[in-house]
Write a protein that holds these residues in place. Sequence first.
Motif, PDB file in Angstrom:
ATOM      1  N   ALA A 263      15.737  -5.414  -8.187  1.00  0.00           N
ATOM      2  CA  ALA A 263      14.292  -6.112  -8.266  1.00  0.00           C
ATOM      3  C   ALA A 263      13.437  -5.959  -6.943  1.00  0.00           C
ATOM      4  N   GLN A 264      13.969  -5.748  -5.897  1.00  0.00           N
ATOM      5  CA  GLN A 264      13.303  -5.577  -4.591  1.00  0.00           C
ATOM      6  C   GLN A 264      12.398  -4.426  -4.683  1.00  0.00           C
ATOM      7  N   THR A 265      12.793  -3.383  -5.391  1.00  0.00           N
ATOM      8  CA  THR A 265      12.065  -2.005  -5.649  1.00  0.00           C
ATOM      9  C   THR A 265      10.814  -2.102  -6.599  1.00  0.00           C
ATOM     10  N   VAL A 266      10.769  -3.169  -7.278  1.00  0.00           N
ATOM     11  CA  VAL A 266       9.495  -3.309  -8.070  1.00  0.00           C
ATOM     12  C   VAL A 266       8.353  -3.808  -7.368  1.00  0.00           C
ATOM     13  N   ALA A 267       7.343  -3.310  -7.597  1.00  0.00           N
ATOM     14  CA  ALA A 267       5.993  -3.266  -6.959  1.00  0.00           C
ATOM     15  C   ALA A 267       5.115  -3.957  -8.134  1.00  0.00           C
TER      16      ALA A 267
ATOM     17  N   HIS B 111       7.954 -10.163  -5.734  1.00  0.00           N
ATOM     18  CA  HIS B 111       7.293 -11.095  -6.794  1.00  0.00           C
ATOM     19  C   HIS B 111       8.490 -12.269  -7.199  1.00  0.00           C
ATOM     20  N   VAL B 112       8.609 -12.980  -6.367  1.00  0.00           N
ATOM     21  CA  VAL B 112       9.745 -14.024  -6.633  1.00  0.00           C
ATOM     22  C   VAL B 112       9.323 -15.389  -6.586  1.00  0.00           C
ATOM     23  N   LYS B 113       9.660 -16.068  -7.482  1.00  0.00           N
ATOM     24  CA  LYS B 113       9.252 -17.345  -7.607  1.00  0.00           C
ATOM     25  C   LYS B 113       9.348 -18.181  -6.041  1.00  0.00           C
ATOM     26  N   GLY B 114       8.342 -18.786  -5.682  1.00  0.00           N
ATOM     27  CA  GLY B 114       8.512 -19.327  -4.423  1.00  0.00           C
ATOM     28  C   GLY B 114       7.931 -18.763  -3.009  1.00  0.00           C
TER      29      GLY B 114
ATOM     30  N   ILE C 295      10.756   5.257  -6.071  1.00  0.00           N
ATOM     31  CA  ILE C 295      11.694   6.120  -6.269  1.00  0.00           C
ATOM     32  C   ILE C 295      12.316   7.125  -5.184  1.00  0.00           C
ATOM     33  N   SER C 296      11.840   6.543  -4.120  1.00  0.00           N
ATOM     34  CA  SER C 296      12.051   7.035  -2.677  1.00  0.00           C
ATOM     35  C   SER C 296      11.010   6.399  -1.586  1.00  0.00           C
ATOM     36  N   GLU C 297      11.557   6.563  -0.323  1.00  0.00           N
ATOM     37  CA  GLU C 297      10.970   5.523   0.545  1.00  0.00           C
ATOM     38  C   GLU C 297       9.434   5.451   0.437  1.00  0.00           C
ATOM     39  N   ASP C 298       8.829   6.754  -0.084  1.00  0.00           N
ATOM     40  CA  ASP C 298       7.151   6.402   0.346  1.00  0.00           C
ATOM     41  C   ASP C 298       6.762   6.863  -1.281  1.00  0.00           C
ATOM     42  N   VAL C 299       7.456   6.987  -2.531  1.00  0.00           N
ATOM     43  CA  VAL C 299       6.680   7.495  -3.683  1.00  0.00           C
ATOM     44  C   VAL C 299       7.137   6.165  -4.611  1.00  0.00           C
ATOM     45  N   LEU C 300       5.989   6.123  -5.421  1.00  0.00           N
ATOM     46  CA  LEU C 300       6.172   4.688  -6.520  1.00  0.00           C
ATOM     47  C   LEU C 300       5.862   5.400  -7.816  1.00  0.00           C
ATOM     48  N   MET C 301       6.300   5.352  -8.677  1.00  0.00           N
ATOM     49  CA  MET C 301       6.322   5.631  -9.991  1.00  0.00           C
ATOM     50  C   MET C 301       5.735   4.220 -11.073  1.00  0.00           C
ATOM     51  N   THR C 302       4.836   4.769 -11.674  1.00  0.00           N
ATOM     52  CA  THR C 302       4.179   3.601 -12.681  1.00  0.00           C
ATOM     53  C   THR C 302       3.767   4.501 -13.728  1.00  0.00           C
ATOM     54  N   ASN C 303       3.002   3.824 -14.797  1.00  0.00           N
ATOM     55  CA  ASN C 303       2.666   4.345 -16.131  1.00  0.00           C
ATOM     56  C   ASN C 303       1.363   5.252 -15.846  1.00  0.00           C
ATOM     57  N   GLU C 304       1.429   6.451 -16.655  1.00  0.00           N
ATOM     58  CA  GLU C 304       0.272   7.203 -16.684  1.00  0.00           C
ATOM     59  C   GLU C 304      -1.073   6.603 -17.196  1.00  0.00           C
TER      60      GLU C 304
ATOM     61  N   LEU D 193      -9.632   0.002 -12.264  1.00  0.00           N
ATOM     62  CA  LEU D 193      -9.569  -0.357 -13.612  1.00  0.00           C
ATOM     63  C   LEU D 193      -9.736  -2.037 -13.639  1.00  0.00           C
ATOM     64  N   GLY D 194      -9.857  -2.453 -12.357  1.00  0.00           N
ATOM     65  CA  GLY D 194     -10.000  -3.932 -12.392  1.00  0.00           C
ATOM     66  C   GLY D 194      -8.845  -4.523 -12.761  1.00  0.00           C
ATOM     67  N   SER D 195      -7.520  -4.236 -12.673  1.00  0.00           N
ATOM     68  CA  SER D 195      -6.418  -4.520 -13.654  1.00  0.00           C
ATOM     69  C   SER D 195      -5.294  -4.272 -12.399  1.00  0.00           C
ATOM     70  N   ARG D 196      -4.229  -4.629 -13.275  1.00  0.00           N
ATOM     71  CA  ARG D 196      -2.951  -4.531 -12.459  1.00  0.00           C
ATOM     72  C   ARG D 196      -1.605  -3.862 -13.417  1.00  0.00           C
ATOM     73  N   CYS D 197      -0.664  -3.235 -12.804  1.00  0.00           N
ATOM     74  CA  CYS D 197       0.347  -2.667 -13.296  1.00  0.00           C
ATOM     75  C   CYS D 197       1.684  -2.971 -12.471  1.00  0.00           C
ATOM     76  N   THR D 198       2.804  -2.676 -12.924  1.00  0.00           N
ATOM     77  CA  THR D 198       3.888  -2.409 -12.250  1.00  0.00           C
ATOM     78  C   THR D 198       4.417  -1.217 -12.072  1.00  0.00           C
ATOM     79  N   GLY D 199       5.318  -1.032 -10.876  1.00  0.00           N
ATOM     80  CA  GLY D 199       6.033   0.259 -10.684  1.00  0.00           C
ATOM     81  C   GLY D 199       7.200  -0.108  -9.883  1.00  0.00           C
TER      82      GLY D 199
END
Length: 164
Positions: A58-62, A105-108, A78-87, A69-75
Amino acid sequence: MRRRHLCCLLFLLVLVVSCGKKESAESASILSGKIIVGSLDWKEIGDLSSQHPISDWAQTVANIDIPALGSRCTGFLISEDVLMTNEHCIPSSSYARGVSVTFEHVKGIAKADQQRFDCDEFIGNSSALDYALLRCEGSPGSVYGFVTLDETSYTVGEGITIIQ
């Protein structure tokens, strides 16, 4: 190689489910034959023991803030400095401008207490596989860890855990 593509697609499925407007778990609907099949068993990551393996993943989820886009997503890292999300979250390099991410992103944990990382360097994407890669400043993976592709062979009907 095919198994790696399937694992990658599984991770991308997680991101597809978690993009868009904020919605509480209580109001989430079950979509038969579309994205979610069966029942949801939502759990707060903070309710699990720190020794539970999901806590590490869960720690790896951003949470990704996408100003273009005025929006958000999650990603996820996959390495120390590379983030994967959706196209569909980052359909071209211009959508990467100003992208920043937070973890924990944890409750509390208040949003103001979450460290923010700039991840606005576009590496590439694929509309066919619905993924995009961004490089992050500050190597957040050295703090939060990163995922590796699971090469386990699963059978139809076997349960899986999806972190989102």
